[in-house]
Design a protein around this motif. Structure first.
Motif, short mmCIF file in Angstrom:
data_model
loop_
_atom_site.label_atom_id
_atom_site.label_comp_id
_atom_site.label_asym_id
_atom_site.label_seq_id
_atom_site.Cartn_x
_atom_site.Cartn_y
_atom_site.Cartn_z
N GLU A 296 2.47 16.69 -21.72
CA GLU A 296 3.40 17.82 -21.80
C GLU A 296 4.53 17.55 -20.82
O GLU A 296 4.31 17.44 -19.61
N HIS B 299 8.05 18.31 -18.73
CA HIS B 299 8.44 19.46 -17.91
C HIS B 299 9.20 20.50 -18.73
O HIS B 299 9.21 21.67 -18.36
N THR B 300 9.77 20.10 -19.84
CA THR B 300 10.49 21.02 -20.74
C THR B 300 9.53 21.81 -21.63
O THR B 300 9.95 22.71 -22.34
N GLY B 301 8.24 21.42 -21.63
CA GLY B 301 7.27 22.05 -22.50
C GLY B 301 7.01 21.25 -23.77
O GLY B 301 6.08 21.55 -24.51
N GLU B 302 7.85 20.26 -24.05
CA GLU B 302 7.67 19.42 -25.24
C GLU B 302 6.37 18.62 -25.12
O GLU B 302 6.06 18.08 -24.06
#
Length: 115
Positions: free
Chosen positions: A85, A87-90
């Motif tokens: 995952e 840091h952007t959530g992707e």
């Protein structure tokens, strides 16, 4: 660690923990690493710089080993699935093959191939 299979498995465990201090001890100045994107790295310092940058892209990451076998003395072959995952959530997912070559108690070469 006594044998190449144990060293290679330990490397995966340390990678999942992002334990760079212990990973560093497994390589030597002549170690080489070919990434899943085809990039080639020479020496422990170059390899560890690359690994820190890669791990740093993720808030969480994990390599799950599907199979592991010592195909020849000192050559350990893994199949794995990666989930990370960013840091952007992707979410980033891929599968791959990894060969770890161990000689004289040190990782001499790693080659990764994404599937």
């Amino acid at each position: 660690m006594i044998n190449p299979l144990e060293i290679a498995k330990y490397y995966f465990q340390l990678s999942n923990d992002s334990n760079f201090d212990e990973i560093t001890k497994l390589f030597c100045e002549s170690s080489t690493y070919r990434s899943g994107k085809g990039e080639l790295f020479l020496g422990v310092n170059d390899i560890m710089t690359m690994q820190r940058l890669y791990h740093g892209k993720f808030a969480r990451l994990q390599w799950q080993v599907s199979s592991v076998i010592e195909t020849k003395p000192g050559i350990v072959h893994f199949t794995f699935n990666f989930v990370g995952e960013m840091h952007t959530g992707e979410i980033v997912e891929y599968s791959g093959l990894e060969d770890v070559v161990v000689y004289d108690g040190k990782i001499q070469h790693i080659q990764v191939r994404r599937l």
